[in-house]
Design a protein around this motif. Structure first.
Motif, PDB file in Angstrom:
ATOM      1  N   LYS A 213       0.839  -1.210   0.000  1.00 16.91           N
ATOM      2  CA  LYS A 213       0.000   0.000   0.000  1.00 16.91           C
ATOM      3  C   LYS A 213       0.871   1.257   0.000  1.00 16.91           C
TER       4      LYS A 213
ATOM      5  N   ASP B 291     -10.351  -1.523   1.160  1.00 19.34           N
ATOM      6  CA  ASP B 291     -10.851  -1.397  -0.214  1.00 19.34           C
ATOM      7  C   ASP B 291     -12.267  -1.936  -0.198  1.00 19.34           C
TER       8      ASP B 291
ATOM      9  N   GLY C 151     -10.877   2.818  -2.538  1.00 19.90           N
ATOM     10  CA  GLY C 151      -9.630   2.537  -1.830  1.00 19.90           C
ATOM     11  C   GLY C 151      -9.452   3.615  -0.782  1.00 19.90           C
TER      12      GLY C 151
ATOM     13  N   GLU D  67     -12.605  -3.470  -7.360  1.00 14.75           N
ATOM     14  CA  GLU D  67     -12.414  -2.386  -6.390  1.00 14.75           C
ATOM     15  C   GLU D  67     -13.031  -1.081  -6.888  1.00 14.75           C
TER      16      GLU D  67
HETATM   17 MG    MG Z   1      -6.608   1.006  -4.772  1.00 13.76          MG
END
Ligand code: MG
Ligand code: 4AD
Length: 433
Positions: A329, A347, A359, A356
């Motif tokens: 990340k 997420d 986020g 996704e």
């Molecule tokens: Mg992301």
């Protein structure tokens, strides 16, 4: 007075003038039909030779052939209730005039290849389907704004020219800012952290840019993102906010845009259950689920599109995956003091394999740790000097997230690819028209 097709129900029996474009024509000898669209709707304009109200002269009737597909026209006639369908209206044409006669229109009502349609995107937008998508997109945008505006958030838009990377250096678009280098914004987040310290609950909503050198159905080079940030929220508050937000956007859109979703043949029963609470799955648990179905998945890695689909297929609601490994990340993610190596990230994976859509997470608020993270990510500390100040002057726990508009539009409309979710998509290998 100007009249629009969407207002016809209030004018039954009245004679009025409409302006628009020829969507289609057909003829059955004594009656001719011109399907008119004006952007607000479609209406059948019926040409019948005669001298009663709602009928036209021989000259107008015989001149019908000039109304080629997409010609711009002015039609005068009587508004009538459709003889069979409730709430459908038609025009009994008395006069019809060309504004401009279109040359042979390249997009016919048959199938065309995607490349051809993308090349003619400026014309393709006139189709019923594309117009429906853009109306749904508009409703989504409005509902996003209403959600935050109605909850005491202040819109504090972020700059597009930025001095530094937010989401890693590999997808940065470099540009010149007079004598200096600058980058197109990948995310407004860092600026929202500053405005959150000024205004508490804030959001930005604008275009963001990522030089993604791959063709996928989920990636655009230029996409729109809404990014709320809330002072003193933690990871769990953040998921709660995201959950209420997504429920609001989905439910309002299916209610207000039922007609457009019908044009798109969207199975709305799949969206009706999108109401909180959404399931929450720890990364470790998600990784084990994926590993069972995809033996090539390496625990500790980020999820690919198919991995996300494995997770979301287990639920009929969107699912949060939280506590991803810090190593995969961004630098600003707070590491959980109670779970070494895990970030306080979350997420949100949409249903039906749309992947996704959100986020976000809780941000690192400790100055020393953040300085170390910036070094580890090989970023330049000087570019983030102002960002560090937020940790020097009343540092505060805070969290936020980003929702990608195009992926959300694709999900709600049920589209396989994000290219149709924005009027003029910027894709890898396409920046025209
Ligand atoms: Mg992301
Ligand atoms: O997960 P991302 O990269 O998160 C951020 O940018 C954070 N700074 C947001 C924040 O916390 N304020 O991007 C957020 C969302 C993704 O979940 C996805 O929906 C969308 O933005 N997105 C894209 N959409 C289309 N094309 C791309 N290339 C996208 N990259 C991200």
């Amino acid at each position: 007075m100007r009249y629009f097709i969407s207002d016809l129900k209030d004018h039954v029996g009245q004679k009025l003038e409409l302006k628009g474009w020829v969507y289609n024509t057909r003829s059955s000898g004594k009656v001719k039909f011109l399907e008119l669209r004006d952007g607000t709707g479609m209406v059948s304009c019926i040409f019948y030779k005669g001298d009663k109200p709602g009928e036209c002269s021989a000259e107008i009737f015989d001149g019908f052939e000039q109304f080629t597909q997409e010609s711009s026209v002015k039609i005068t006639g009587i508004v009538r209730q459709h003889p069979k369908h409730q709430n459908v209206f038609e025009i009994g044409v008395e006069a019809a005039e060309l504004i401009q006669r279109a040359i042979e229109y390249p997009i016919s009502h048959k199938e065309h290849g995607t490349d051809f349609l993308m090349e003619n995107r400026h014309l393709w937008l006139r189709s019923k389907r594309q117009a429906a998508i853009l109306r749904v997109r508009h409703e989504i945008v409005r509902s996003i704004r209403d959600f935050f505006d109605g909850r005491g958030f202040t819109l504090t838009d972020a700059p597009i020219f930025t001095p530094s990377a937010c989401e890693g250096t590999t997808t940065l678009f470099e540009t010149q800012y007079f004598d200096e280098k600058a980058y197109l914004s990948q995310s407004g987040q860092l600026y929202m952290e500053a405005t959150a310290a000024a205004l508490g609950k804030v959001y930005c909503f604008g275009p963001t840019f990522r030089a993604e050198k791959s063709k996928t159905r989920r990636h655009l080079i230029e996409f729109w993102m809404v990014e709320p940030e809330v002072a003193f929220n933690d990871l769990y508050d953040n998921m709660e906010l995201a959950e209420q937000f997504v429920e609001y956007v989905v439910q309002r859109t299916i209610k207000n845009r039922a007609e457009e979703l019908k044009v798109l043949e969207r199975d709305v029963s799949k969206l009706e259950p999108i109401k909180g609470p959404f399931p929450r799955v720890h990364y470790d648990e998600a990784a084990l689920i994926i590993k069972k179905e995809n033996p090539n998945f390496i625990i500790g890695d980020d999820f690919g599109g198919t991995d996300e689909t494995i997770i979301s297929s287990k639920f009929e609601k969107p699912v949060f995956v939280h506590h991803y490994p810090a190593a995969i990340k961004a630098f600003y993610m707070k590491e959980d003091p109670e779970q070494a190596g895990k970030s306080m990230s979350c997420d949100l994976l949409a249903t039906e394999g749309y992947g996704e859509i959100i986020g976000g997470g809780q941000r690192e608020d400790n100055l020393e740790i953040l300085q170390r993270k910036i070094k580890e990510h090989e970023l330049q500390e000087k570019d983030f000097a102002w960002f560090m100040d937020l940790r020097r002057y009343g540092s505060f726990p805070h969290a936020g997230f980003g929702l990608g508009i195009e992926r959300t539009v694709a999900w709600i409309c049920g589209l396989p690819h994000v290219r149709e979710t924005i009027p003029f998509p910027r894709l890898y290998g396409r920046s025209y028209p």
